[in-house]
Design a protein around this motif. Structure first.
Motif, mmCIF file in Angstrom:
data_model
loop_
_atom_site.group_PDB
_atom_site.id
_atom_site.type_symbol
_atom_site.label_atom_id
_atom_site.label_comp_id
_atom_site.label_asym_id
_atom_site.label_seq_id
_atom_site.Cartn_x
_atom_site.Cartn_y
_atom_site.Cartn_z
ATOM 1 N N VAL A 184 0.878 -1.173 0.000
ATOM 2 C CA VAL A 184 0.000 0.000 0.000
ATOM 3 C C VAL A 184 0.914 1.221 0.000
ATOM 4 C CG1 VAL A 184 -1.907 1.196 1.109
ATOM 5 C CG2 VAL A 184 -1.673 -1.288 1.379
ATOM 6 N N ILE A 185 0.760 2.060 -0.998
ATOM 7 C CA ILE A 185 1.641 3.229 -1.153
ATOM 8 C C ILE A 185 0.786 4.472 -1.322
ATOM 9 C CG2 ILE A 185 3.448 4.297 -2.552
ATOM 10 C CD1 ILE A 185 4.165 1.385 -3.450
ATOM 11 N N GLN A 186 0.998 5.426 -0.424
ATOM 12 C CA GLN A 186 0.322 6.716 -0.530
ATOM 13 C C GLN A 186 1.256 7.696 -1.261
ATOM 14 O OE1 GLN A 186 -2.768 6.604 0.775
ATOM 15 N NE2 GLN A 186 -2.283 4.596 1.639
ATOM 16 N N ILE A 187 0.690 8.491 -2.154
ATOM 17 C CA ILE A 187 1.451 9.590 -2.743
ATOM 18 C C ILE A 187 1.189 10.819 -1.878
ATOM 19 C CG2 ILE A 187 1.905 10.985 -4.769
ATOM 20 C CD1 ILE A 187 2.638 7.997 -5.024
ATOM 21 N N GLY A 188 2.215 11.221 -1.143
ATOM 22 C CA GLY A 188 2.092 12.349 -0.218
ATOM 23 C C GLY A 188 2.780 13.581 -0.764
ATOM 24 N N GLY A 189 3.570 14.244 0.089
ATOM 25 C CA GLY A 189 4.269 15.440 -0.359
ATOM 26 C C GLY A 189 4.935 16.171 0.786
ATOM 27 N N GLY A 190 5.916 16.975 0.456
ATOM 28 C CA GLY A 190 6.658 17.709 1.469
ATOM 29 C C GLY A 190 5.831 18.701 2.251
ATOM 30 N N LEU A 191 4.728 19.177 1.661
ATOM 31 C CA LEU A 191 3.873 20.137 2.362
ATOM 32 C C LEU A 191 3.183 19.508 3.570
ATOM 33 C CD1 LEU A 191 2.232 21.975 -0.677
ATOM 34 C CD2 LEU A 191 4.150 22.740 0.722
ATOM 35 N N ALA A 192 3.238 18.176 3.680
ATOM 36 C CA ALA A 192 2.680 17.523 4.855
ATOM 37 C C ALA A 192 3.414 17.929 6.118
ATOM 38 C CB ALA A 192 2.749 16.005 4.690
ATOM 39 N N GLY A 193 4.727 18.104 6.001
ATOM 40 C CA GLY A 193 5.540 18.433 7.168
ATOM 41 C C GLY A 193 6.002 19.868 7.224
ATOM 42 N N GLN A 194 6.052 20.513 6.067
ATOM 43 C CA GLN A 194 6.470 21.908 5.997
ATOM 44 C C GLN A 194 5.437 22.694 5.194
ATOM 45 O OE1 GLN A 194 10.576 22.490 4.872
ATOM 46 N NE2 GLN A 194 11.299 20.852 6.204
ATOM 47 N N PRO A 195 4.258 22.926 5.785
ATOM 48 C CA PRO A 195 3.177 23.597 5.057
ATOM 49 C C PRO A 195 3.493 25.052 4.749
ATOM 50 C CG PRO A 195 2.600 23.325 7.360
ATOM 51 C CD PRO A 195 3.871 22.557 7.154
ATOM 52 N N VAL A 196 2.843 25.538 3.716
ATOM 53 C CA VAL A 196 2.990 26.932 3.296
ATOM 54 C C VAL A 196 1.673 27.664 3.573
ATOM 55 C CG1 VAL A 196 4.719 26.406 1.547
ATOM 56 C CG2 VAL A 196 2.285 26.313 0.946
ATOM 57 N N PRO A 197 1.662 28.984 3.498
ATOM 58 C CA PRO A 197 0.421 29.724 3.791
ATOM 59 C C PRO A 197 -0.721 29.399 2.832
ATOM 60 C CG PRO A 197 2.313 31.193 3.881
ATOM 61 C CD PRO A 197 2.806 29.904 3.303
ATOM 62 N N MET A 198 -0.382 29.155 1.558
ATOM 63 C CA MET A 198 -1.418 28.861 0.568
ATOM 64 C C MET A 198 -1.891 27.416 0.695
ATOM 65 S SD MET A 198 -2.016 31.615 -1.146
ATOM 66 C CE MET A 198 -2.854 30.988 -2.608
ATOM 67 N N GLN A 199 -3.055 27.139 0.152
ATOM 68 C CA GLN A 199 -3.620 25.797 0.064
ATOM 69 C C GLN A 199 -3.640 25.076 1.420
ATOM 70 O OE1 GLN A 199 -0.725 24.380 -2.683
ATOM 71 N NE2 GLN A 199 -1.764 25.186 -4.460
ATOM 72 N N PRO A 200 -4.170 25.713 2.466
ATOM 73 C CA PRO A 200 -4.111 25.096 3.790
ATOM 74 C C PRO A 200 -4.834 23.763 3.863
ATOM 75 C CG PRO A 200 -5.665 26.934 3.789
ATOM 76 C CD PRO A 200 -4.923 26.998 2.489
ATOM 77 N N ASP A 201 -5.943 23.639 3.142
ATOM 78 C CA ASP A 201 -6.679 22.380 3.151
ATOM 79 C C ASP A 201 -5.871 21.259 2.512
ATOM 80 O OD1 ASP A 201 -7.036 24.002 0.797
ATOM 81 O OD2 ASP A 201 -8.597 22.612 0.121
ATOM 82 N N TYR A 202 -5.150 21.590 1.453
ATOM 83 C CA TYR A 202 -4.320 20.594 0.772
ATOM 84 C C TYR A 202 -3.138 20.187 1.643
ATOM 85 C CZ TYR A 202 -1.253 18.551 -2.795
ATOM 86 O OH TYR A 202 -0.433 17.706 -3.506
ATOM 87 N N ASN A 203 -2.467 21.163 2.267
ATOM 88 C CA ASN A 203 -1.358 20.851 3.170
ATOM 89 C C ASN A 203 -1.811 19.849 4.232
ATOM 90 O OD1 ASN A 203 0.063 22.894 1.823
ATOM 91 N ND2 ASN A 203 -0.333 24.414 3.405
ATOM 92 N N ALA A 204 -2.939 20.136 4.848
ATOM 93 C CA ALA A 204 -3.434 19.288 5.930
ATOM 94 C C ALA A 204 -3.827 17.905 5.430
ATOM 95 C CB ALA A 204 -4.625 19.962 6.614
ATOM 96 N N SER A 205 -4.373 17.837 4.222
ATOM 97 C CA SER A 205 -4.764 16.527 3.688
ATOM 98 C C SER A 205 -3.539 15.665 3.404
ATOM 99 C CB SER A 205 -5.622 16.692 2.424
ATOM 100 O OG SER A 205 -4.863 17.115 1.308
ATOM 101 N N LEU A 206 -2.437 16.293 2.985
ATOM 102 C CA LEU A 206 -1.201 15.535 2.783
ATOM 103 C C LEU A 206 -0.681 14.994 4.109
ATOM 104 C CD1 LEU A 206 0.851 17.597 0.162
ATOM 105 C CD2 LEU A 206 -0.399 15.463 -0.195
ATOM 106 N N ALA A 207 -0.756 15.825 5.156
ATOM 107 C CA ALA A 207 -0.327 15.357 6.475
ATOM 108 C C ALA A 207 -1.152 14.152 6.908
ATOM 109 C CB ALA A 207 -0.439 16.481 7.496
#
Length: 266
Positions: free
Chosen positions: A137-160
């Motif tokens: 089982v492999i999730q495609i995540g992203g660096g914004l999960a751990g180092q979020p930026v001001p933009m796209q807050p909902d997306y940052n949180a969903s990656l986390a």
């Protein structure tokens, strides 16, 4: 290198374009039978046809994973040819919103598409992996999960949330032969990203050629140690490795493929 994927069946969600398409094509090239998933029938069948034309084995599953009914339909289609050995939860999207414009209903929608869709497929496909004693089982995540930026807050949180659920799942899969991991891309050059960067290039004064635009983007928006954007095949390569028996001893891990964008030792 032969990744020993012959005879394995893989479902890659959101594989009718972009990263998912690249992942599906590489898994098929390595010998897996790939179930290409999407909501758009034409695009999904086009990717499957390309895999077959290249000598690979591909099937199609259509449906919206943001609903229980859609997930049921996708799981049923994916299983027609046999049980799924490899589940790659790639489907997802983001809005170009901020803390003012990302309203609560947007957050709910983002979580349905980016998080709950993965949970639906895990609950439908992983129990059989447990029974057979092997699976990925492999999730495609992203660096914004751990180092979020001001933009796209909902997306940052969903990656986390994607990263968190992957590790929780790994703990739950202890001693089963099934592993759960995350591949975390940086900024990747898919067609939609190139179109966006070409559109905003005049605002930033990056020049007119693609080489100038890419260099400007990396300098001003997504600095990394490699000095360019990533390519879809580089993400696909990480997924293919984690899908293989060579990765039997890897679970609960995050593999960052971001050129060094996330600057952390752990």
């Amino acid at each position: 290198m032969d990744l020993n994927l012959n005879g394995k069946r893989a479902l890659v969600t959101g594989s009718s374009a972009g990263l998912g398409e690249a992942i599906a094509k590489l898994l098929a090239a390595e010998g897996a039978t790939v179930v290409v998933h999407g909501r758009d029938a034409n695009r999904t069948h086009t990717v499957a046809a390309a895999i077959k034309a290249a000598g690979g084995a591909a099937e199609v599953a259509l449906g919206d994973l943001a609903t229980d009914e859609g997930a049921d339909a996708v799981a049923a289609q994916a299983r027609k040819g046999g049980e799924i050995d490899i589940l790659v939860n790639n489907a997802g999207y983001y809005h170009h919103l901020n803390w003012t414009t990302a309203l609560p209903e947007t957050w709910v929608e983002t979580y349905q598409v980016n998080v709950v869709s993965a949970v639906r497929m895990i609950q439908r496909l992983v129990p059989n992996m447990r029974e057979r004693g092997w699976g990925r089982v492999i999730q495609i995540g992203g660096g914004l999960a751990g180092q979020p930026v001001p933009m796209q807050p909902d997306y940052n949180a969903s990656l986390a949330a994607r990263h968190n659920l992957a590790v929780s799942l790994a703990r739950d899969l202890k001693d089963t032969g099934v592993t759960s991991n995350v591949v975390a891309p940086g900024a990747i050059l898919v067609p939609a990203v190139r179109q966006l960067l070409e559109a905003i290039a005049p605002k930033f004064g990056w020049g007119e050629s693609w080489e100038e635009i890419e260099q400007g983007c990396v300098r001003d928006l997504v600095p990394n140690d490699v000095g360019r954007l990533g390519r879809p095949d580089e993400i696909a390569g990480a997924v293919a490795y984690l899908s293989s028996p060579f990765a039997d001893y890897i679970s609960g891990a995050t593999i960052r493929v971001d050129g060094g964008t996330i600057r952390s030792a752990f």
